[in-house]
Each structure stands twice: as C-alpha cells, then as structure tokens.
Design an enzyme around this catalytic site. Structure first.
Site, PDB file in Angstrom:
ATOM      1  N   SER A  43       5.976  -1.939  -1.998  1.00  0.00           N
ATOM      2  CA  SER A  43       5.984  -2.914  -3.109  1.00  0.00           C
ATOM      3  C   SER A  43       4.973  -2.524  -4.185  1.00  0.00           C
ATOM      4  O   SER A  43       3.967  -3.194  -4.371  1.00  0.00           O
ATOM      5  CB  SER A  43       5.756  -4.343  -2.584  1.00  0.00           C
ATOM      6  N   SER A  70      -0.165   4.474   4.528  1.00  0.00           N
ATOM      7  CA  SER A  70      -1.481   3.805   4.525  1.00  0.00           C
ATOM      8  C   SER A  70      -1.692   3.022   5.829  1.00  0.00           C
ATOM      9  O   SER A  70      -2.833   2.765   6.216  1.00  0.00           O
ATOM     10  CB  SER A  70      -1.624   2.884   3.315  1.00  0.00           C
ATOM     11  N   GLY A  71      -0.608   2.638   6.495  1.00  0.00           N
ATOM     12  CA  GLY A  71      -0.742   1.949   7.786  1.00  0.00           C
ATOM     13  C   GLY A  71      -0.100   0.569   7.835  1.00  0.00           C
ATOM     14  O   GLY A  71      -0.328  -0.186   8.778  1.00  0.00           O
ATOM     15  N   LYS A  72       0.715   0.245   6.854  1.00  0.00           N
ATOM     16  CA  LYS A  72       1.319  -1.100   6.788  1.00  0.00           C
ATOM     17  C   LYS A  72       2.115  -1.430   8.053  1.00  0.00           C
ATOM     18  O   LYS A  72       1.913  -2.471   8.661  1.00  0.00           O
ATOM     19  CB  LYS A  72       2.254  -1.217   5.557  1.00  0.00           C
ATOM     20  N   SER A  73       3.040  -0.537   8.427  1.00  0.00           N
ATOM     21  CA  SER A  73       3.892  -0.816   9.594  1.00  0.00           C
ATOM     22  C   SER A  73       3.055  -0.873  10.861  1.00  0.00           C
ATOM     23  O   SER A  73       3.207  -1.804  11.677  1.00  0.00           O
ATOM     24  CB  SER A  73       4.941   0.283   9.781  1.00  0.00           C
ATOM     25  N   GLY A  98       0.846  -1.205   0.000  1.00  0.00           N
ATOM     26  CA  GLY A  98       0.000   0.000   0.000  1.00  0.00           C
ATOM     27  C   GLY A  98       0.870   1.238   0.000  1.00  0.00           C
ATOM     28  O   GLY A  98       2.101   1.158   0.167  1.00  0.00           O
ATOM     29  N   LEU A  99       0.230   2.369  -0.168  1.00  0.00           N
ATOM     30  CA  LEU A  99       0.944   3.646  -0.225  1.00  0.00           C
ATOM     31  C   LEU A  99       1.687   3.931   1.081  1.00  0.00           C
ATOM     32  O   LEU A  99       1.322   3.398   2.138  1.00  0.00           O
ATOM     33  CB  LEU A  99      -0.053   4.788  -0.467  1.00  0.00           C
ATOM     34  N   SER A 100       2.678   4.781   0.987  1.00  0.00           N
ATOM     35  CA  SER A 100       3.356   5.242   2.203  1.00  0.00           C
ATOM     36  C   SER A 100       2.330   5.940   3.094  1.00  0.00           C
ATOM     37  O   SER A 100       1.529   6.742   2.606  1.00  0.00           O
ATOM     38  CB  SER A 100       4.464   6.224   1.793  1.00  0.00           C
TER      39      SER A 100
HETATM   40  P1  ADP Z   1       3.192   2.768   6.185  1.00  0.00           P
HETATM   41  O1  ADP Z   1       3.945   1.680   6.896  1.00  0.00           O
HETATM   42  O2  ADP Z   1       2.100   2.222   5.302  1.00  0.00           O
HETATM   43  O3  ADP Z   1       4.060   3.771   5.501  1.00  0.00           O
HETATM   44  P2  ADP Z   1       2.713   3.767   8.831  1.00  0.00           P
HETATM   45  O4  ADP Z   1       2.091   2.623   9.576  1.00  0.00           O
HETATM   46  O5  ADP Z   1       4.164   4.036   9.030  1.00  0.00           O
HETATM   47  O6  ADP Z   1       2.381   3.581   7.276  1.00  0.00           O
HETATM   48  O7  ADP Z   1       1.948   5.115   9.130  1.00  0.00           O
HETATM   49  C1  ADP Z   1       0.556   5.224   9.193  1.00  0.00           C
HETATM   50  C2  ADP Z   1       0.202   6.373  10.142  1.00  0.00           C
HETATM   51  O8  ADP Z   1      -1.212   6.576  10.124  1.00  0.00           O
HETATM   52  C3  ADP Z   1       0.595   6.062  11.568  1.00  0.00           C
HETATM   53  O9  ADP Z   1       1.071   7.255  12.165  1.00  0.00           O
HETATM   54  C4  ADP Z   1      -0.753   5.636  12.193  1.00  0.00           C
HETATM   55  O10 ADP Z   1      -0.786   5.884  13.577  1.00  0.00           O
HETATM   56  C5  ADP Z   1      -1.732   6.509  11.438  1.00  0.00           C
HETATM   57  N1  ADP Z   1      -3.099   5.995  11.352  1.00  0.00           N
HETATM   58  C6  ADP Z   1      -4.203   6.719  11.611  1.00  0.00           C
HETATM   59  N2  ADP Z   1      -5.324   5.993  11.420  1.00  0.00           N
HETATM   60  C7  ADP Z   1      -4.921   4.766  11.021  1.00  0.00           C
HETATM   61  C8  ADP Z   1      -5.630   3.568  10.677  1.00  0.00           C
HETATM   62  N3  ADP Z   1      -6.973   3.511  10.706  1.00  0.00           N
HETATM   63  N4  ADP Z   1      -4.921   2.495  10.280  1.00  0.00           N
HETATM   64  C9  ADP Z   1      -3.555   2.558  10.229  1.00  0.00           C
HETATM   65  N5  ADP Z   1      -2.827   3.656  10.559  1.00  0.00           N
HETATM   66  C10 ADP Z   1      -3.505   4.761  10.951  1.00  0.00           C
END
Ligand code: ADP
Length: 200
Positions: free
Chosen positions: A108, A38-41, A34-36
């Site tokens: 990815s 998006s919440g993957k980590s 998913g996009l940067s």
């Molecule tokens: P990625 O790994 O996809 O780049 P991150 O997990 O690092 O994304 O960042 C996502 C950010 O969005 C985090 O700061 C997280 O706390 C916030 N966030 C807010 N709402 C949500 C949600 N519903 N699901 C996942 N992350 C969320």
C-alpha cells in the site's frame, strides 16, 4: 455514492457493538504498510497467532492471496494499485463490522489510498503499522526474489526501485525490522492494542 439510485442501505438488527460485546473485544483493522520484504506478512502471521491464542477473533488478509481471487483482474499500474487497496479496504471494513480484528499486510505505497480507508472507518478502527526497514535490508532478504527480478528489469514498477513508496506520517505504530526481531515487533503492536483497550 453508488452507480444506481435504486440501491439503498439495509440496516442490520444486530449491530457492530453487539457483535463486539459477544466477542469480548473491539474490532479494527491492523494495517501493515512497508516495502516488499520489510516483514509485513511475517509479523502479521505471528501477531495473528498470538491474538488467536488470547481468544481474539481474527482474519489475515495478505497481498498475494487477494490477487489470486478478489483482485485477480488488477495489475500494478498506479490505478490498479489504488483499486487493489480500495477493495481490500472495503473488505476490511466489512470484517470490522463483523466484529473481527483484521490483519492486512499490503505494501500500500500511496499515503492517499491508506488515508481513504482510514476515512471510511470509524475512529480507532484503522491502526496503521509502519513496517520500516531500509531498502538495502529488504533487498538482501528478498524472500520472493522480486528485487533480483526488478534489478534485472524483469519486473517493472517495483516499489522502492522504479515506483514510489510513501511512508506514513502519523502511524499508530512503527516497527523497525532492521533492528527489532519479529517477536519484538509483535510485542510493540500487542502493547499498543492493550494500552488502547482493544483486547479488554
Ligand atoms: P513483506 O510481507 O513485507 O513483503 P515478508 O514477511 O514476506 O515481507 O518477508 C520478510 C522476510 O524477512 C522473511 O523471510 C523474514 O523471515 C525475514 N526477516 C528477517 N528478519 C526479520 C525481522 N526482524 N522482522 C521481519 N522479518 C524478518
């Protein structure tokens, strides 16, 4: 295919099935794309906590950490991105052989690269999770300040801005983080893992 004819495969005396039996669960990679932002980590870390609590042997592979070590020689050009994902796929495969549930959180962006990893694994070992959120949502979260930099032209070839993102066509799971909380996303994936018999 290897570069050398003198490299041959050594078969271990302990099989993947025996390792799984010892662990009392199947092994697979849960591949978050998913996009940067998006919440993957965030979701993978919470999912790992929950799985660990249930006695599942896990390991989290995360984009930034891998780029500090194994892939520190790679950048963000299309070929480097492809090689980045290929190596992570191979590491995931080894960990799946070792009997682990691997959580891999990488943008990815290319469908073909993800499908290559799927092809390298046995059936049921590649669980693709599409972490879906509108780019506006990701940009407003901007946890690492990267969208700001990309808009200012300080980061080039940023996925979703001046580099493509190809969403999965048939992912095993979709979580919509525009609407679902982190906990709800974790439960969506847990339900899939339970329903498909990964955690027996
Ligand atoms: P990625 O790994 O996809 O780049 P991150 O997990 O690092 O994304 O960042 C996502 C950010 O969005 C985090 O700061 C997280 O706390 C916030 N966030 C807010 N709402 C949500 C949600 N519903 N699901 C996942 N992350 C969320």
């Amino acid at each position: 295919m290897t570069e050398s004819e003198n490299v041959k495969w050594h078969h271990a005396k302990v099989t993947k099935e025996q390792r799984r039996h010892l662990n009392k669960h199947k092994s697979a990679v849960v591949w978050f794309t998913g996009l940067s932002g998006s919440g993957k980590s965030t979701i993978s870390v919470e999912l790992e906590k929950e799985l660990h609590h249930l006695g599942v042997r896990t390991y989290c592979l995360d984009g930034d950490n891998i780029r500090h070590g194994l892939n520190k020689d790679l950048g963000f050009r299309p070929d480097d991105r492809k090689e980045n994902i290929r190596r992570i796929g191979e590491v995931s495969k080894l960990m799946v052989e070792a009997g682990l549930v691997v959580l891999a959180a990488f943008i990815s962006p290319y469908r073909a690269d993800r499908n290559e990893i799927r092809k390298r694994m046995d059936d049921g070992e590649f669980i693709e999770v599409f972490v879906n959120a509108k780019i506006e949502t990701c940009e407003s979260r901007d946890p690492k300040g990267l969208y700001k930099k990309a808009r200012a032209g300080e980061v080039k070839e940023f996925t979703g801005i001046d580099a493509p993102y190809e969403a999965p066509l048939n992912p095993e799971c979709i979580v919509n983080t525009d609407k679902q909380s982190v906990e709800e996303s974790v439960q969506t994936i847990m339900s899939y893992l339970k329903a498909e018999g990964y955690l027996e």
